[in-house]
Design a protein around this motif. Structure first.
Motif, mmCIF file in Angstrom:
data_model
loop_
_atom_site.group_PDB
_atom_site.id
_atom_site.type_symbol
_atom_site.label_atom_id
_atom_site.label_comp_id
_atom_site.label_asym_id
_atom_site.label_seq_id
_atom_site.Cartn_x
_atom_site.Cartn_y
_atom_site.Cartn_z
ATOM 1 N N MET A 1 0.836 -1.200 0.000
ATOM 2 C CA MET A 1 0.000 0.000 0.000
ATOM 3 C C MET A 1 0.868 1.247 0.000
ATOM 4 S SD MET A 1 -3.171 0.864 2.598
ATOM 5 C CE MET A 1 -4.026 -0.653 2.171
ATOM 6 N N GLU A 2 1.976 1.191 0.718
ATOM 7 C CA GLU A 2 2.907 2.313 0.765
ATOM 8 C C GLU A 2 3.405 2.682 -0.634
ATOM 9 O OE1 GLU A 2 4.440 5.103 3.008
ATOM 10 O OE2 GLU A 2 4.362 3.307 4.261
ATOM 11 N N GLN A 3 3.583 1.684 -1.476
ATOM 12 C CA GLN A 3 4.117 1.904 -2.817
ATOM 13 C C GLN A 3 3.105 2.562 -3.754
ATOM 14 O OE1 GLN A 3 5.542 -1.847 -4.344
ATOM 15 N NE2 GLN A 3 6.629 -2.333 -2.445
ATOM 16 N N HIS A 4 1.814 2.283 -3.543
ATOM 17 C CA HIS A 4 0.817 2.679 -4.535
ATOM 18 C C HIS A 4 -0.130 3.788 -4.091
ATOM 19 C CE1 HIS A 4 2.169 -0.691 -6.878
ATOM 20 N NE2 HIS A 4 1.827 -1.557 -5.946
ATOM 21 N N VAL A 5 -0.114 4.164 -2.810
ATOM 22 C CA VAL A 5 -1.059 5.153 -2.294
ATOM 23 C C VAL A 5 -0.312 6.418 -1.889
ATOM 24 C CG1 VAL A 5 -2.808 5.643 -0.544
ATOM 25 C CG2 VAL A 5 -2.597 3.329 -1.465
ATOM 26 N N ASP A 6 -0.827 7.557 -2.305
ATOM 27 C CA ASP A 6 -0.266 8.852 -1.940
ATOM 28 C C ASP A 6 -0.972 9.350 -0.677
ATOM 29 O OD1 ASP A 6 0.727 11.396 -1.699
ATOM 30 O OD2 ASP A 6 0.262 12.027 -3.744
ATOM 31 N N PHE A 7 -0.406 9.038 0.471
ATOM 32 C CA PHE A 7 -1.033 9.399 1.732
ATOM 33 C C PHE A 7 -0.951 10.907 2.005
ATOM 34 C CE2 PHE A 7 -0.060 4.892 2.360
ATOM 35 C CZ PHE A 7 -1.296 4.430 2.776
ATOM 36 N N LYS A 8 0.057 11.555 1.455
ATOM 37 C CA LYS A 8 0.146 13.011 1.629
ATOM 38 C C LYS A 8 -1.034 13.709 0.966
ATOM 39 C CE LYS A 8 5.163 13.396 2.134
ATOM 40 N NZ LYS A 8 6.434 13.949 1.587
#
Length: 335
Positions: A26-33
């Motif tokens: 998820m870290e690789q594909h989602v822009d949490f910022k």
């Protein structure tokens, strides 16, 4: 003999990566910022002095973890303290400060009051589009009941609640614990007290495109047009017998929709063999939406521990957004 190592933490993280940590995918594909920026725009933080609040991005990540694993605030606090993958995902691996249960509750209330659930869901939807997962193949419609803790009220109190009045005898503490907005309904002979979530998922990717939350007593058919996704590349619409409404079907067909709603037998008028075959064809298509609700159930989405329609709406909309992020990871991993 147990082997000790100064690099035990790093070795464990490396092994987690080898085993396949979904949170790192998820870290690789989602822009949490970008998600955090959307939250701050809709529900800005209020600086009141004292200890600085945790960053919004961290709290959005924590909210996703809660939805992903169906954790209460108390369980979330414990898991963040105990679980390596959670600490790494939240960026708290070497931090001495950990959000507590009150922090999680306060953040969720801030978003609930600002009605930020829809904004967060749409922000996730935009990221799906950026990855190329636009709605395709038509609509699969369905609804599910979501129970909440039952309320113990007298017959007289129930009548007052139906009239949107508060019983005089209730103390302030009682009022805070009574859900006066949830309703009762019956399905297949079983009574349920709570709310209802209606969704539209696209046939191609099984991603949730629209969400509608209501009280349990509202009929499924009232929400069909509310969850239609006009951005879908196909005008096909598949639904079960709960969406039977002849006048609406004619209206939708006049607008260009290809409506595939299963026939419903009436008392003394069983379905013909042709109608049964049609129902089977539709069932084979719309069965894919059951996979969506099965996943939501695994994520703890079949029961709520909250009071009021606003909180239920935020939590179920957030659960749908988290499901889409989880589904995005599966699609990207398989592609």
């Amino acid at each position: 003999m147990i082997k000790e190592s100064l690099f035990a933490a790093e070795e464990r993280e490396a092994k987690l990566d080898c085993l396949g940590d979904m949170l790192q995918v998820m870290e690789q594909h989602v822009d949490f910022k970008a998600l955090a920026a959307e939250v701050d725009q809709v529900a800005p933080r209020r600086e009141r002095g004292g200890r600085p609040p945790f960053p919004t991005e961290l709290m959005v990540r924590a909210l996703i973890l809660q939805n992903l694993y169906g954790l209460s605030d108390e369980q979330m606090e414990y898991q963040v303290l105990d679980r390596l993958s959670f600490q790494r995902f939240l960026g708290l691996r070497r931090s001495s400060q950990i959000p507590d249960r009150t922090t999680f509750w306060t953040f969720r209330e801030r978003l609930t009051v600002a009605k930020a659930g829809d904004a967060l869901f749409e922000a996730v939807h935009r990221q799906l589009a950026q990855h190329g997962y636009i709605a395709r193949g038509g609509h699969m419609m369905d609804a599910s009941l979501v129970p909440v803790p039952r309320q113990h009220v007298t017959k007289e109190e129930r009548q007052l609640i139906k009239q949107q009045a508060m019983p005089v005898g209730w103390k302030l503490a009682q009022r805070r614990q009574k859900d006066t907005e949830a309703t009762w309904t019956q399905k297949q002979g079983k009574s349920t007290f709570g709310y209802k979530v209606s969704v539209s998922a696209d046939r191609r990717y099984k991603l949730i495109r629209k969400v509608k939350v209501s009280t349990a007593s509202e009929h499924d058919t009232l929400h069909l047009e509310d969850v239609l996704d006009h951005a879908n590349t196909s005008r096909d619409l598949d639904g079960d017998k709960g969406y039977v409404d002849g006048s609406r079907e004619h209206r939708l067909k006049a607008r260009g929709w290809r409506v595939h709603i299963q026939h419903k037998a009436q008392k003394g008028k069983p379905l013909s063999a042709c109608q049964e075959r049609r129902n089977t064809r539709i069932a084979r298509v719309r069965a894919r939406v059951e996979h969506v609700f099965a996943t939501l159930a695994q994520m703890g989405g079949k029961r709520l521990q909250c009071i009021g329609l606003d909180r239920a709406t935020f939590q179920l909309t957030g659960k749908a957004a988290t499901y889409n992020l989880r589904r995005l990871c599966s699609l990207r991993t398989c592609s």
